[in-house]
Enzyme design. Sequence first.
Site, mmCIF file in Angstrom:
data_model
loop_
_atom_site.group_PDB
_atom_site.id
_atom_site.type_symbol
_atom_site.label_atom_id
_atom_site.label_comp_id
_atom_site.label_asym_id
_atom_site.label_seq_id
_atom_site.Cartn_x
_atom_site.Cartn_y
_atom_site.Cartn_z
ATOM 1 C CB ALA A 255 1.992 5.491 -3.519
ATOM 2 C CE LYS A 256 1.779 0.116 2.828
ATOM 3 N NZ LYS A 256 2.559 -0.892 2.574
ATOM 4 N NE ARG A 257 6.143 7.508 -3.059
ATOM 5 C CZ ARG A 257 5.527 7.978 -4.132
ATOM 6 N NH1 ARG A 257 4.565 9.169 -3.888
ATOM 7 N NH2 ARG A 257 5.381 7.316 -5.082
ATOM 8 C CB SER A 258 0.228 10.065 -0.208
ATOM 9 O OG SER A 258 -0.702 9.382 -0.007
ATOM 10 N N GLY A 259 0.640 8.798 2.928
ATOM 11 C CA GLY A 259 0.008 8.876 4.132
ATOM 12 C C GLY A 259 -1.353 8.997 4.463
#
Length: 485
Positions: A255-259
């Site tokens: 997801a997005k938070r993984s960067g």
Amino acid sequence: MEKIRTRYAPSPTGKMHVGNLRSALYEFLIAKHAGGDFMLRIEDTDQERFVDGAIEIIYRTMARTGLVHDEGPDKDGGYGPYVQSERMKTGIYMKYAKELIDKGEAYYCFCDRERLASLKTEVVEGKEISIYDKHCLGLSSEEVQANLHAGKPFVIRQNIPNEGTTTFHDELYGDITVENSELDDMILIKSDGFPTYNFANVVDDHTMNITHVVRGNEYLSSSPKYVRLYEAFGWKVPVYIHLPLITDENHKKLAKRSGHASFEDLLEQGFVTEAIINYIALLGWSPEDNREIFSLQELIENFDYHRISKSPAVFDIVKLRWMNGEYIKSMDFDLFYGMAEPYLRSALPGDFDLKKIAAMVKTRIEVFPDIADMVDFFREMPAYDVAMYNHKKMKTDVASSLEVLREVLPVLEAQEDYSNDALYQALSAYVERKGCKNGYVMWPVRTAVSGRQMTPAGATEIMEILGKEESLRRIRKGIEMLQNA
Ligand code: GLU
């Protein structure tokens, strides 16, 4: 044999997620491996999720990655329009929805929000959904006509019996059978007249002659409903290939938070397009041997979709970095320089031979942003610890380094030609006179001129870049440090 036709069917909802790019890549490879056609279809029926600029991202990414479509909104192949909102205007979805109503496979539903809110809910895959109770299936055709006549808002729902089972086949998962009672009467046409994705994908895949459908396995649970639609129409069901989930290092959905969940993120982090594509190809697929480096053309030749795995694919950024480094190593120098130059320039403003430095770092970096840390010692001598002069293998320590630097200083002062070759010769002559090993001299010299344990080049190459004045200044500073140690 029928020609293989695949499609990439993105919804224009934002960035190009790695999972979407993988679907596009696999669809492309399956078609191209078999000499088939690959098309692009824009699925914009969910107007609420539409994001401005997202269609441009799709085109840009496909052009950049080389996933060239044979048909699409910009390339008519006779199956258009290729954008669902435009297809809707042709009346195609309503026509087929009505055909299903005539067959008893679908029905008008006039229930208002309030009534729907009062229905029983069930948690399906973490989401609370209400199970429609078929209330409107019980309306007489007169009631339906009267409602339609009065302009009452409606949706059209799929009519799934409460008894029996539905079976469908997936190329990777095999036959899957579900109880019909577990399938809800999903909406086919929404109250705004748009088809749902669930309906449009079936109508479009059939009318566009799609033979293989590749998508994430989050669609697995909806597939029985799609298959019931195909069967209701009497259409041939396409080959289904549901791809494994892509997770981050912690085995959570990427997801997005993984960067690094989107193609854009990866480009920003300095990854090379070809390496990203190569890496994504291996997220769920592997060749028979352990080979890992594939150009797009080689992927086309080797891609056998039967070798796609069902187990979740872990997105391993360390592995991607390694792979990217391999691509950088084998890249044509001019191309590399074009990409590296902005990074070099910002790390080394001023008068530096950036081409020479680029050649030094080319075989050592994994991603372009690595350049800054690797070369900044040219600009400014970093602070370092005298302990760095101690090197077991080179047999150097503070005392030996002091002696060497003191003896080497006059040699370097006398040296006019500061080219790498000339400096190397001068230092080699000193090594010979002294009767020691190369490293015994080169280690302290390199430490003094770089202040770094690891450098992209040897002592004399570094001095060539620094020039005489700066090299001597650093050597003298090294002597001073060693004296005070
Ligand atoms: N529009 C869907 C999505 O972007 C496509 C899924 C499919 O390939 O059918 O997820």
